[in-house]
Design an enzyme around this catalytic site. Sequence first.
Site, PDB file in Angstrom:
ATOM      1  CD  GLU A  89      -4.551  -0.221  -2.700  1.00 52.67           C
ATOM      2  OE1 GLU A  89      -4.680   0.871  -3.277  1.00 52.67           O
ATOM      3  OE2 GLU A  89      -4.735  -1.288  -3.272  1.00 52.67           O
TER       4      GLU A  89
ATOM      5  CG  HIS B 281      -7.555  -2.476  -4.763  1.00 56.68           C
ATOM      6  ND1 HIS B 281      -6.184  -2.461  -4.671  1.00 56.68           N
ATOM      7  CD2 HIS B 281      -7.833  -3.059  -5.960  1.00 56.68           C
ATOM      8  CE1 HIS B 281      -5.645  -3.009  -5.756  1.00 56.68           C
ATOM      9  NE2 HIS B 281      -6.627  -3.381  -6.550  1.00 56.68           N
TER      10      HIS B 281
ATOM     11  NE  ARG C  81      -1.247  -2.795  -8.374  1.00 53.84           N
ATOM     12  CZ  ARG C  81      -2.264  -3.598  -8.666  1.00 53.84           C
ATOM     13  NH1 ARG C  81      -3.446  -3.071  -8.988  1.00 53.84           N
ATOM     14  NH2 ARG C  81      -2.118  -4.903  -8.632  1.00 53.84           N
TER      15      ARG C  81
END
Length: 340
Positions: A279, A298, A251
Site C-alpha cells: 500500500e 489512497h 486494490r
Amino acid sequence: MRSAQRPAVLLAMGPGIAERLFADRHRDRLTTLARSDPRLIAHDLAAPTPAVAAALAEADVLFTCWGATPLTPKVLERAPRLRAVVHAAGSVKHHITDACWERGIAVTSAAAANALPVAEYTLAAILLAGKYVLRSAQRYEELRAGYDWRRELDSAGNYRRTVGIVGASRIGRRVLELLRPFDLQVLLHDPYVTAADAAALGVVPTGLDELCGRSDIVTIHAPQLPATHHLLDARRLALLPDGATLINTARGSLIDEQALLAELVSGRLHAVLDVTDPEVPPADSPLYTLPNVLLTPHIAGSLGNELHRLTDRALDELERFAAGLPFADPVHPGTLNHSA
C-alpha cells in the site's frame, strides 16, 4: 425488525475515527435515535473496559466504522441482545464473521455512499488522462517556454476515446453513470454481468483481453479476491495500446506491479494509481518519480468532509431500524464472495 423503544447503540471503531465521523449535528441525531451514551466509543470489543462491557451487554445495535473489532463468537457472547450492525464505511469483511450470520444479525453498510467520491476521482482521472494533462504538464515544466503544443498533443482529446471499466461494482456502476454525458465509447468486463445487464447499463460487454486491447484508458473497480489477484498480469498489460493509461482505485494486488513498473519505466504506458502493492511503495520505488505516473496515497475514498456523508447514510439506516423497518441497503452474506 420491530423495536418498541429507542435501541441501545454502541459505537465501535478505531481510535480517532469517531471524532472525524461525527459532527455535533450527528451526535444530536444519534442522541435522538438511541437511548445509549453517544460519547462512549469501544475501541476493543475483545478486551473491553468495564464501561464498554456493560454497554455491549445491553446493545441492540453496533455502529461500526474502520478499525472495528472482528465480531467473533467470543465477542458476540458478550452481546446477547445484539440484533444489527450499522457500518459507516464500505466493506464489512474485516469485522463481520460467519457467527454474525448464524445469529441472524442484520447488517448494513455505507458502501454506496463511499462509492461516490471514488467514482468522482475516477471520472476526473479519465478526463485528464484523455487530455494528456499529466504528460503535457511535465513537458511544460521541462521546457519552461512556448512550444507547438498542438503538434505534440495532436492525438489528445476525449472525443470517442475508448474507456474500459473492469468491474461493475457499486463504484464501477457509478463511474458508468458519470461517463454518460461524454462522447466516449465505454467497454465493461465483469463475469457476473449478463449481456442484458450490460445493455441496461448502456455499455458493451467485453472479455478482459479484448477490453485491454481496445481501450485507451482502463480503470479497475473489481474486488480483491483470490480470483482477482494480478488480474492484470504482464500478458494483459502488454495488450494495452501504446500510450494507454491505467487507473487503479481498487486494490494494488489486482495488478502485477512489477510487470506494470516495467511498462511504466519504458514509457509505453501511463498510470494513475491511488492504491499500490504494498500500500505504501518502498521509498526507492520509481512510482514516486516517473513522469508518466500520478501517484496518490489512497485518497479516492471518503475523506475530510466526505466522511459526514457516510455518517448521514448510517444514521438513516439506524433510524429505519429504530422505526421497525428493514434496512434500505442490507448486506447479504451470499454476495460477499464476489464483492469488496
